[in-house]
Enzyme design. Structure first.
Site, mmCIF file in Angstrom:
data_model
loop_
_atom_site.group_PDB
_atom_site.id
_atom_site.type_symbol
_atom_site.label_atom_id
_atom_site.label_comp_id
_atom_site.label_asym_id
_atom_site.label_seq_id
_atom_site.Cartn_x
_atom_site.Cartn_y
_atom_site.Cartn_z
ATOM 1 C CB CYS A 164 -29.602 6.766 18.193
ATOM 2 S SG CYS A 164 -30.660 6.734 16.748
ATOM 3 C CB CYS A 198 -29.948 3.505 16.648
ATOM 4 S SG CYS A 198 -29.323 4.974 15.803
#
Length: 316
Positions: A53, A56
């Site tokens: 991600c 993230c």
């Protein structure tokens, strides 16, 4: 109530907690100890992330930096949803990064996506203030949780709001909180789940059945059911623009605006209808305004302001 786990290693007097004590990787299995139990004494931020991600990777370092800067007033727990998906699934996390904050075993705040550092700092500061208010006792925690849920609901985040309201009710099932119960019903109304909202109100426990919060949400449901058949806003606006004295169209427009969350505009249309023809349809506009006020609640700023405007029209 969960017991507070003992610290692994006491810090020296006046020393800041070690980074390892403030930030840790956790798992579904360790969630109870690392988050629920740990949050009894200090807010715990849970960062749901995954190695693939991109956002993230942007959010993680900012969270860690901000948590370290708080010097022990909050903690950070990171959970890789690829390895441990269960808790994220239970919290209905649909995309990552997703961040939840827990305090005294309950979710009290959260957000999704990578936010800028300024917003992360504000998020952490709010949690620190929440923990500081806890010194006043459980009543302060309850009020803060209710305020967080209300804020989320007003922002359209019905998922967070319903989770907080549900936690409040679950924590004390013998003494149901009417504000939380009504809040859950409002979440259903906002989500256009009117049948489920009606079911909840039909089953409202007797001890809180006559509470003002329950009465207000009953009115909100009644208005929402009315608004469901009001018609599309653009067509109604065109009718009113073509004929300012088309009272039926203006009345339906007010209901449609209310259903769309445009409360002030809805009130404005009904006040204008009262001004033009108070007696129309057995004072339908005035009566509908009263229903709006009941749905908003007596202390809502819009209720207070609109009542004054209505009085000035009626008694001029």
């Amino acid at each position: 109530m969960f017991s507070i786990p003992p610290a692994n290693k006491p810090a020296a007097a006046g020393a800041a907690p070690a980074a390892g004590d403030l930030i840790k990787d956790s798992s579904d299995r360790a969630f109870m100890a690392d988050v629920i139990e740990a949050s009894q004494s200090v807010p715990v931020i849970v960062d749901f992330w995954a190695p693939w991600c991109g956002p993230c990777k942007q959010l993680g370092p900012i969270l860690e930096k901000t948590v370290l800067a708080a010097k022990g007033k909050v903690r950070l727990v990171k959970i890789d949803t690829d390895k441990d998906p269960m808790i994220a699934s239970q919290l209905r996390v649909q995309s990552i990064p997703a961040v939840y904050a827990f305090f005294q075993g309950r979710p009290v705040d959260g957000f999704m996506g990578a936010l800028p550092e300024s917003q992360i700092k504000a998020f952490v500061e709010k949690l620190v203030k929440l923990a500081g208010a806890a010194g006043g006792g459980e009543g302060d925690i309850l009020e803060e949780a209710l305020a967080q849920a209300k804020e989320a609901l007003e922002a359209g985040d019905t998922q967070t709001a319903s989770e907080i309201y549900g936690e409040i009710l679950q924590a004390d099932p013998e003494n149901l909180n009417p504000v939380a119960y009504a809040g859950l019903v409002r979440c259903l109304i906002v989500n256009d789940e009117l049948a489920r909202a009606k079911q909840m109100l039909d089953k409202v426990p007797e001890p809180i059945a006559k509470d003002k919060e329950i009465a207000a949400v009953r009115s909100a449901l009644e208005v929402a059911e009315q608004a469901a058949n009001a018609g599309p806003i653009p067509e109604l606006m065109e009718k009113v623009a073509h004929n300012q004295d088309d009272h039926e169209a203006r009345f339906d427009l007010a209901l449609a605006l209310f259903a769309a969350g445009k409360r002030e505009a809805a009130v404005d249309e009904l006040l204008e209808l009262v001004r033009r023809d108070r007696a129309w349809n057995d004072e339908a506009a005035r009566k509908q305004l009263v229903k709006f006020f009941e749905a908003f609640g007596p202390t809502d700023p819009l209720t207070v302001q609109s009542r004054r405007r209505l009085s000035s029209i009626l008694f001029r």
